[in-house]
Design an enzyme around this catalytic site. Structure first.
Site, PDB file in Angstrom:
ATOM      1  N   VAL B  18       0.837  -1.202   0.000  1.00  0.00           N
ATOM      2  CA  VAL B  18       0.000   0.000   0.000  1.00  0.00           C
ATOM      3  C   VAL B  18       0.872   1.252   0.000  1.00  0.00           C
ATOM      4  CG1 VAL B  18      -1.792   1.239   1.252  1.00  0.00           C
ATOM      5  CG2 VAL B  18      -1.791  -1.253   1.226  1.00  0.00           C
ATOM      6  N   SER B 522      21.845 -72.200  14.241  1.00  0.00           N
ATOM      7  CA  SER B 522      22.679 -71.109  13.727  1.00  0.00           C
ATOM      8  C   SER B 522      23.924 -70.901  14.593  1.00  0.00           C
ATOM      9  CB  SER B 522      21.874 -69.812  13.592  1.00  0.00           C
ATOM     10  OG  SER B 522      21.124 -69.514  14.749  1.00  0.00           O
TER      11      SER B 522
END
Lengths: 304, 610
Positions: B18, B522
């Site tokens: 403005v 394992s």
């Protein structure tokens, strides 16, 4: 066959392409669209654009006329002609509540528009469950329209909440809605009144003859020329109808539509007159003068 | 003034606050081009007298500031569109507020603009906000910019000052890719330099607006048209309707449909009332093809000689427009052209400070943030980089729940071509699959001597988790040795290979979101480590089911120790093959003190804790 040799699209070609794109997008993405048809020049342009968008097929949606029973006779004549075309499905909605209560433009002021138009529109949209309604509103018409989106979202109850409108970027429209919500879509948002006239001339679009100047019986009331279109017109004491060469810039209920004195008998004449024109078209619409910011208020209530 | 029927349309954006006199300038343009009519003038005169800031003069700012009503009602200050025309052109002005909190509004206005007018107050020169506005214009692909140096009347039309501002701006503009900048000295208040000539001579703003070249990028390129709608009024006719995004098209042209890649030729350009012999960028047309090929909404019909690329991952600049922040990984709908896809921002590379152009780190995007991001889509789309084509490179993001438009983006480039990629792997990832099950993928790896009780405990864990509604799967010797590892024996090599296979299968299952329980001896640390390293961090839970050899051998449920001792079973762990006990197991079960049921409870608790 037509070949365009100009290196650029004209402004009317650009606006036409934008509108056609919007029309197609809604048909591609939204169930149950409808086109509001008010018989005026903007509606005539919209109908023409829709025919082009879906050519060679028929219109993929019905037209909806929310009738107030107070339109000009010439408008009903054109409406019935449009409805008679084989590809057009025109629906007419009348607010029976307003009819039963005898609501009219003479006794009821803005209530007439509220009930016949705004309420009538909401009833029709709800009754048929339309999810999207095309309207011919333009951003140049009025201050509150300048910020209106092309896709205007309405919550359940058709309320317009300016705070929840979606950003619109590029040509990408977000058409998704939830249950009970609907969209008003304005394909000719970016057209001005002059664009509309130039397009009508370029495309040879048929419009209501009332837009062209002709001697018509009118009375002058509060600075406005009102036409006596049928015997329901109430004359105030001392008012004597006189023949004047007038035309209308906008058409609505005849007791609420102001005419202007003019000799413009063709679209070319109208455009020429506009070059010298010094008033905006909404001046002839008595509906907007009731209250300040009346358009904004009507939109919030569900007017399109 | 009335535009001629063959005049063109220019959409432009005004940037400024403005204070810069933007409203006054636009009001002046409207007034001086006679876009303001009598009844509006009457209102303007009344408003000027009542609330104007120009004394007895007209306050043009009031023509465009519909803002009083906005403030009263608390409406978001928004993009307003204004219209005016001269004989040469019709203009659509996108008027947007300039403050940083309205970045999204300015981006919206800029998205459809061909040109921009950037305002500066001659007394203040180029400010931070000028840079922000310029950056946003450049980002949205606006190449033609007028630098409107306003309020020159207050400086007595000081030419040196004007030229200094122009030079200052030119240096910055060039650095962000704005190469076509025209400085114009003007005064919105007096109208000099706007429509009327300026005391400094040179181009007026209206001259510039009437003659500035509209970006012709889309016109020159190869033909591209997103298919917006398939027109099938009857079985005879099948037309593809769309707005041409680039190039020109004529009947007979060879075209390719993307992403399918099928080719055909254009048969007709159907229009009412007559077919066209040619159509070009920005026209809305309906095409028919010579072959019956599958074409749907969202596909792109393009020149077969020069089709666009198809990709499903992009680097793009994203502008966030919603109060709810963007979070990477959340999925949104992405709409580009006529295509809607599902997309997620996978990475925010950096955020951009719109005032300084600094790159900042960010983990989320807030309202008005602008960032360079990587996006991943659920399908390949035909695209162009945004700077090449706005229609094929610009997109919006839509929240799937609220349906709000939450973001906008501009494709910079594809991260990879999608042609040979299985897109399924991208979007539905391990987290998504696990989330659907309401759990996290896990591998619970039980290790220990034969007879230590691994299978018993594993079964209890499996049943317990299942009862709790978890999706589990138990891998043990019984269901692996008979199928997957049927070809393997018990040599050290075969045992390693068996464990590798088990680990791979466990990894896939965990990737699918399952809780996998394995029960294998394992014996070697290396294989258990290999299995651990296959999984994501924290996903592998090693459970050492510890039983002394003597105890395991004493149980000898399957009579294996006896066979091993007898020498009929070779390479038996603990007898003639070593067992390497875990050093860092997540859970250790001492079977000499803990029952199988207690062991299972501890393991279940351990799984659910992580």
């Amino acid at each position: 066959m037509i070949t365009s040799t100009s290196p650029r699209l004209t402004h009317l070609q650009s606006l036409e392409a934008e509108a056609i794109h919007i029309l197609r997008e809604v048909v591609a993405e939204v169930e149950r669209p409808v086109m509001l048809y008010s018989i005026g020049k903007d509606s005539a342009v919209m109908l023409h654009l829709a025919k082009k968008a879906f050519w060679p097929g028929p219109l993929p949606f019905p037209l909806l006329h929310v009738d107030t029973t107070w339109k000009f006779r010439a408008m009903y004549a054109l409406r019935d002609k449009v409805a008679a075309a084989p590809d057009v499905d025109l629906k007419v909605w009348i607010n029976e509540d307003a009819r039963a209560r005898g609501i009219n433009p003479f006794d009821h002021g803005s209530l007439h528009t509220d009930l016949w138009k705004t309420e009538g529109l909401k009833q029709a949209l709800d009754h048929c469950g339309y999810q999207a309604a095309f309207g011919g509103a333009r951003r140049d018409e009025e201050k509150s329209r300048a910020k209106e989106r092309v896709f205007s979202f309405r919550a359940a109850g058709h309320r317009w909440d300016p705070k929840t409108q979606r950003p619109e970027l590029w040509r990408l429209y977000n058409t998704r809605i939830g249950a009970g919500e609907s969209i008003r879509v304005f394909p000719i948002s970016n057209w001005t009144e002059l664009d509309v006239w130039q397009y009508i001339e370029q495309e040879g679009i048929e419009i209501v003859p009332l837009y062209f100047a002709r001697p018509r019986p009118v009375v002058e009331r509060a600075g406005t020329l009102l036409m006596i279109d049928d015997d329901r017109m109430r004359l105030l004491p001392g008012e004597v109808p006189q023949m004047r060469s007038v035309r209308f810039r906008t058409l609505g209920c005849y007791p609420l539509s102001g005419a202007i004195e003019s000799q413009a008998a063709s679209v070319g004449d109208i455009i020429a007159e506009m070059k010298a024109s010094t008033t905006s078209e909404r001046q002839g619409r008595m509906i907007d003068r009731d209250q300040s910011a009346s358009m904004e208020k009507k939109k919030a209530e569900g007017y399109f | 003034m009335v535009p001629l029927v063959d005049s063109t349309l220019l959409r432009f954006l005004t940037c400024g606050s403005v204070d810069d006199g933007k409203s006054t300038l636009i009001g002046r343009l409207l007034y001086d081009t006679r876009a303001v009519l009598d009844d509006q003038m009457t209102a303007l005169e009344a408003d000027s007298a009542r609330v104007g800031t120009q004394g007895s003069e007209l306050d043009f700012a009031l023509l465009v500031d519909g803002l009083a009503a906005e403030r009263e009602q608390g409406i978001t200050i928004d993009v307003a569109y204004r219209f005016f025309a001269t004989e040469r052109r019709k203009f659509i002005v996108a008027d947007t507020p300039g403050h940083e909190q309205y970045t999204r509004n300015m981006v919206t206005g800029a998205s459809t603009a061909d040109a921009a007018v950037i305002l500066v107050d001659a007394r203040k020169g180029v400010l931070v906000q000028t840079r922000r506005h310029s950056f946003l214009c450049a980002l949205l692909g606006i190449r033609k910019v007028a630098l409107a140096v306003n309020k020159m009347d207050l400086l007595g039309w000081d030419k040196a000052r004007f030229e200094a501002i122009a030079a200052d701006f030119a240096a910055f503009a060039e650095s962000i890719g704005l190469t076509s900048v025209t400085p114009i000295a003007l005064s919105g208040l007096t109208g000099e330099g706007v429509v009327a000539p300026s005391p400094l001579a040179g181009q007026t703003l209206l001259d510039w607006l009437e003659t500035v070249e509209i970006d012709a990028l889309a016109d020159g390129g190869a033909f591209r048209m997103p298919v917006q709608w398939v027109n099938r009024p009857d079985s005879e006719f099948r037309g593809y309707a769309g707005l041409i995004a680039a190039g020109t098209v004529r009947p007979g042209d060879r075209v390719r449909v993307l992403p399918s890649g099928r080719e055909s030729r254009v048969a007709r350009i159907v229009a009412m009332p007559d077919d066209l012999t040619e159509a070009r960028a920005r026209q809305a047309v309906t095409l028919t093809l010579t072959d019956e090929i599958d074409v749907s909404r969202g596909d792109v019909i393009a020149s077969a000689e020069d089709p666009p690329a198809v990709a499903d991952q992009f680097e793009a600049t994203v502008v966030w427009m919603d109060e709810d922040a963007l979070s990477p990984g959340r999925s949104y709908l992405l709409k580009t052209g006529a295509r809607t896809a599902t997309a997620q921002v996978t990475t925010i590379k950096h955020r951009v400070n719109v005032n300084t152009l600094e790159k900042l780190a960010a983990t989320r995007l807030e309202l008005n943030d602008i960032a360079v991001c990587n996006l991943s889509l659920d399908r390949g789309i035909a695209f162009e980089p945004y700077e090449v084509n706005r229609d094929l490179g610009g997109f919006i993001l839509i929240d799937r729940i609220t349906n709000r438009t939450v973001g906008a983006g501009m494709i910079r480039f594809a991260l990879r071509r999608a042609d040979n990629i299985h897109w399924q792997a991208i979007d539905v990832d391990r987290d998504a699959r696990a989330a659907m099950k309401g759990q996290k993928g896990r591998v619970v790896w039980l290790t220990g001597l034969s007879g230590a009780g691994k299978s018993t405990i594993a079964n209890l864990v499996d049943r317990r988790l299942h009862a709790m509604g978890r999706h589990t799967y138990l891998l043990d010797g019984d269901n692996v040795r008979h199928g997957l590892s049927r070809d393997l024996g018990f040599t050290e090599e075969d045992r390693v290979e068996n464990i590798r296979r088990v680990a791979e299968v466990a990894r896939l299952m965990a990737d699918a979101g399952l809780i996998v329980i394995t029960a294998f001896i394992s014996p070697f640390r290396a294989e258990r480590r290999m299995a651990r390293e296959m999984m994501a961090e924290g996903e592998f839970i090693e459970v050492f089911v510890d039983a002394p050899l003597a105890l395991a051998e004493a149980r000898d449920v399957k009579g294996l120790y006896a066979k091993a001792r007898a020498g009929t079973l070779k390479n038996f762990t603990g007898i003639d093959s070593p067992y390497e006990a875990p050093e860092q197991a997540e859970i250790v079960i001492d079977t000499t003190t803990v029952s199988a049921v207690e062991a299972a409870e501890r393991i279940v608790a351990g799984i659910l804790k992580t």
